[in-house]
Design a protein around this motif. Structure first.
Motif, PDB file in Angstrom:
ATOM      1  N   UNK A 268     141.601  56.316 -10.200  1.00 20.60           N
ATOM      2  CA  UNK A 268     142.125  57.681 -10.246  1.00 20.60           C
ATOM      3  C   UNK A 268     141.059  58.713  -9.900  1.00 20.60           C
ATOM      4  N   UNK A 269     139.797  58.406 -10.232  1.00 16.23           N
ATOM      5  CA  UNK A 269     138.717  59.349  -9.932  1.00 16.23           C
ATOM      6  C   UNK A 269     138.576  59.529  -8.422  1.00 16.23           C
ATOM      7  N   UNK A 270     138.544  58.426  -7.680  1.00 11.51           N
ATOM      8  CA  UNK A 270     138.446  58.508  -6.219  1.00 11.51           C
ATOM      9  C   UNK A 270     139.712  59.102  -5.616  1.00 11.51           C
ATOM     10  N   UNK A 271     140.852  58.731  -6.188  1.00 12.45           N
ATOM     11  CA  UNK A 271     142.122  59.245  -5.676  1.00 12.45           C
ATOM     12  C   UNK A 271     142.197  60.765  -5.797  1.00 12.45           C
ATOM     13  N   UNK A 272     141.670  61.292  -6.886  1.00 13.34           N
ATOM     14  CA  UNK A 272     141.701  62.743  -7.098  1.00 13.34           C
ATOM     15  C   UNK A 272     140.965  63.474  -5.981  1.00 13.34           C
ATOM     16  N   UNK A 273     139.810  62.939  -5.593  1.00 12.46           N
ATOM     17  CA  UNK A 273     139.031  63.548  -4.521  1.00 12.46           C
ATOM     18  C   UNK A 273     139.743  63.417  -3.180  1.00 12.46           C
ATOM     19  N   UNK A 274     140.308  62.247  -2.932  1.00  9.12           N
ATOM     20  CA  UNK A 274     140.984  61.992  -1.655  1.00  9.12           C
ATOM     21  C   UNK A 274     142.249  62.840  -1.538  1.00  9.12           C
TER      22      UNK A 274
END
Length: 291
Positions: A254-260
């Motif tokens: 979710x952390x990477x998804x938030x940025x993407x």
């Protein structure tokens, strides 16, 4: 709602109507409810939050009444639809919301948070009406549903005001609603003006009840996959593939998804998929909240 919170809400609602929202202080609420400042702040961080709680409770009352009116009836029953629209007006009148909204309209100090909250409720009402128009008049109305809802909603409010101004207050709101519905029956000869995508952020509550948010987010991304590819944007295609891959995983990052997703939404800005991007952002925010 527990007894103490109800005590605060009822006192605040009476004061907001009597004195107006801007002129009512937290101290006024404390004295009217006979509570301490600490007790108030146990439930609300500000009088704005207190007002939003009042409006939320009223909204829930409207939703409940509309559900009760539909029990045992078909979704295409026009009389039920009229009663459901009227429920909002009857409940608003019961709570004397006209006086409250009048004080907000004249206020230069209303917080942006409150304005955004009121706009959200208004647009959710338009979205509800558009969905019900499709159920009552048939799916062939889908393309023009928001045009119809805007015209119907506006006709009800404007006609009600005219009747009030000329002293014809004895005419039931239901008659005005029937009149307004007859107006939209004559529409739809031209291409729709208000597109369904404009309102995606305002009808997600219905979708949440039908599917879990992760599934809905994956479905939304899948639905626009071919449209994304047609934009021929290499970075956007990468973001799309990454998000779908994560959502298909049992433990998405979710952390990477938030940025993407932030980059994904920016890449869609100015394209025909911009509203879809906003909807995807809203779904992802909801997904994080549920974790």
């Amino acid at each position: 709602m527990n007894k103490k919170k109800k005590q605060i809400v009822e006192a605040a609602q009476t004061l907001f109507i009597k004195k107006g929202f801007p002129a009512t202080s937290i101290q006024d609420i404390l004295e009217a409810a006979n509570i301490s400042k600490g007790t108030f702040y146990n439930y609300f961080s500000s009088k704005t939050e207190c007002l939003m709680a009042i409006l939320t409770f009223i909204k829930e009352e409207v939703i409940y009444n509309r559900q009760q009116l539909s029990l045992g009836k078909t979704s295409s029953d026009r009389h039920v639809f009229v009663q459901q629209i009227a429920a909002r007006f009857h409940i608003d009148k019961k709570h004397n919301l006209m006086a409250l909204f009048a004080s907000l309209a004249s206020s230069d100090t209303a917080h942006q948070e409150l304005k955004d909250f009121l706009n959200q409720q208004y647009l959710e009402e338009i979205t509800w009406m558009a969905e019900r128009i499709c159920e009552v008049f048939g799916e062939e109305r889908r393309q023009h549903a928001y045009d119809n809802a805007a015209v119907c909603f506006g006709a009800i409010h404007l006609t009600s005001k005219i009747l009030m101004d000329i002293g014809k207050t004895e005419i039931p709101i239901e008659d005005t609603i029937y009149f307004s519905l007859r107006q939209i029956e004559q529409m739809n000869a031209h291409p729709p003006f208000l597109k369904a995508d404009y309102f995606l952020p305002y009808h997600h509550e219905k979708n949440y009840k039908e599917k879990d948010v992760k599934t809905l987010l994956h479905q939304t991304l899948t639905d626009i996959d071919s449209s994304v590819k047609k934009l021929q944007n290499e970075k956007l295609s990468y973001y799309q593939a990454f998000l779908l891959e994560q959502l298909e995983s049992n433990e998405p990052n979710l952390f990477l998804m938030e940025s993407v997703i932030a980059s994904y939404q920016n890449a869609l800005h100015g394209t025909k998929l911009e509203d879809k991007g906003k909807y995807i952002q809203i779904l992802f925010t909801q997904l994080i909240a549920e974790v």
